[in-house]
Design an enzyme around this catalytic site. Structure first.
Site, PDB file in Angstrom:
ATOM      1  N   HIS A 206       0.841  -1.211   0.000  1.00  0.00           N
ATOM      2  CA  HIS A 206       0.000   0.000   0.000  1.00  0.00           C
ATOM      3  C   HIS A 206       0.871   1.255   0.000  1.00  0.00           C
ATOM      4  O   HIS A 206       0.684   2.157  -0.834  1.00  0.00           O
ATOM      5  CB  HIS A 206      -0.901  -0.006   1.234  1.00  0.00           C
ATOM      6  N   GLU A 207       1.815   1.296   0.915  1.00  0.00           N
ATOM      7  CA  GLU A 207       2.683   2.473   0.994  1.00  0.00           C
ATOM      8  C   GLU A 207       3.602   2.575  -0.217  1.00  0.00           C
ATOM      9  O   GLU A 207       3.919   3.678  -0.663  1.00  0.00           O
ATOM     10  CB  GLU A 207       3.499   2.426   2.291  1.00  0.00           C
TER      11      GLU A 207
ATOM     12  N   HIS B 205       1.837   4.493  -2.960  1.00  0.00           N
ATOM     13  CA  HIS B 205       1.973   5.947  -2.804  1.00  0.00           C
ATOM     14  C   HIS B 205       3.382   6.393  -3.209  1.00  0.00           C
ATOM     15  O   HIS B 205       3.553   7.380  -3.932  1.00  0.00           O
ATOM     16  CB  HIS B 205       1.726   6.358  -1.352  1.00  0.00           C
TER      17      HIS B 205
END
Length: 355
Positions: free
Chosen positions: A18-19, A22
């Site tokens: 998820h990170e 980004h």
């Protein structure tokens, strides 16, 4: 113990991906990333490469990609707050998109070896079934909707009847010769093979079809949509009061569920079957994380997207952006509330385990 470690590993990977979503999109858009961290809390390890600190922290309950201008009004040309709408939008949704794609990839790998799939086709009608025939239900009809909800997979029938029950009645939409036909069914009394009376809708479903490559892709997508719908139905139950906060599970509860499921399945069908079930559960968590993170709530990616959209509207109407300090305060308050909810849910999970 092995399934607890597997569950923790799944969480760590999903958070990291998820990170990374980004991070990767921020870097591609030329945004300065000050720190990329896996985990929260006390620092365990950190290494600086270029302009970015790469960190590993103690608590595997989150992570972050700290970008210049994310929480403050930075004058750096590469700061997030100085980027155009489309770049900020892509960066904010990239984490959820990465989780959703991860769920799809897990499902695709699981279905890659499938030889056949169950269909939604009606295969038999009970003796005395009162809704048979051209104007009712026929063997060969494909179940398309139940009570307004699309039926993608065979297992959806039981799920929808559980979540969207209408008592002893059902609005059924079937596909027959390419046409959608709506039928209303009511439960009837039938006699089983042991002479016992039971109430049911009176039809059986679930034919078997060969798992072609195209069908594997189709079922992968349908399963992912099912997971998205499960989040929506669960949220609806929370809003309507059909479920309470005590019914929620946090990381501790999910790890416990994965462990119990793995042990039970291994005892019945072996380790390979247990891992398959665990991976299906991991795919569901990945998709759930994607959907939950896009909810328009402060501190979540969806909250940031909402503020971004409101900011764009303010610029169009008033030629003035929403002050950065307001967004910072809203996100900080949302983060505190989110952490409070997580602690409450975690406490409940621990209490349930102790009991």
């Amino acid at each position: 113990m092995v399934y607890i470690l597997i569950a923790i590993l799944i969480f760590g990977i999903l958070i990291g991906l998820h990170e990374f979503g980004h991070f990767a999109v921020a870097k591609a858009c030329g945004v300065k990333v000050n720190e990329f961290s896996i985990g929260m809390g006390p620092l365990l390890f950190q290494r600086k490469k270029g302009e970015t600190d790469y960190s590993l922290r103690l608590l595997p309950i989150g992570g972050y990609c700290a970008m210049e201008g994310e929480e403050e009004d930075s004058q750096d040309e590469r700061a997030l707050n100085r980027q155009p709408f489309w770049k900020q939008f892509l960066i904010f949704v990239a984490g959820a998109a990465m989780n959703f794609l991860t769920g799809l990839l897990i499902l695709l790998c699981l279905y890659a070896g499938a030889a056949a799939f169950y269909t939604n086709e009606i295969v038999a009608l009970n003796d005395g079934f009162p809704y048979g025939g051209e104007d009712g239900v026929m063997v060969g009809d494909e179940i398309y909707k139940i009570n307004g909800e699309r039926i993608y997979l065979r297992g959806d029938v039981a799920t929808i009847l559980q979540y969207k029950s209408r008592g002893d009645s059902m609005e059924l939409v079937v596909l027959r010769d390419g046409k959608k036909l709506t039928r209303t069914l009511h439960k009837q009394s039938y006699i089983d093979e042991n002479g016992q009376e039971y109430r049911a809708y009176g039809f059986s479903y679930g034919n078997i079809t060969e798992a072609t490559p195209l069908l594997k892709l189709k079922y992968t997508w349908y399963n992912a949509l099912d997971y998205v719908r499960l989040v929506r139905l669960s949220l609806q139950m929370l809003v309507t009061g059909a479920a309470g906060v005590n019914d929620l599970s946090g990381p501790v509860g999910i790890v416990s569920t994965i462990s119990e499921m793995g042990q039970e399945t291994e005892a019945e069908a072996g380790f390979a079957a247990a891992m398959e079930n665990v991976l299906f559960f991991g795919a569901m968590i990945a998709v759930n994380l994607a959907v939950m993170n896009l909810l328009p709530l402060p501190a979540l990616d969806g909250g940031r997207v909402l503020i971004l959209i409101l900011d764009a509207i303010a610029m169009l109407l008033f030629k003035k952006k929403i002050p950065q300090k307001f967004e910072t305060v809203i996100n900080a308050a949302g983060f505190v509330l989110l952490m409070g909810l997580m602690l409450f849910v975690t406490f409940n999970d621990v209490v349930k385990l102790v009991k």
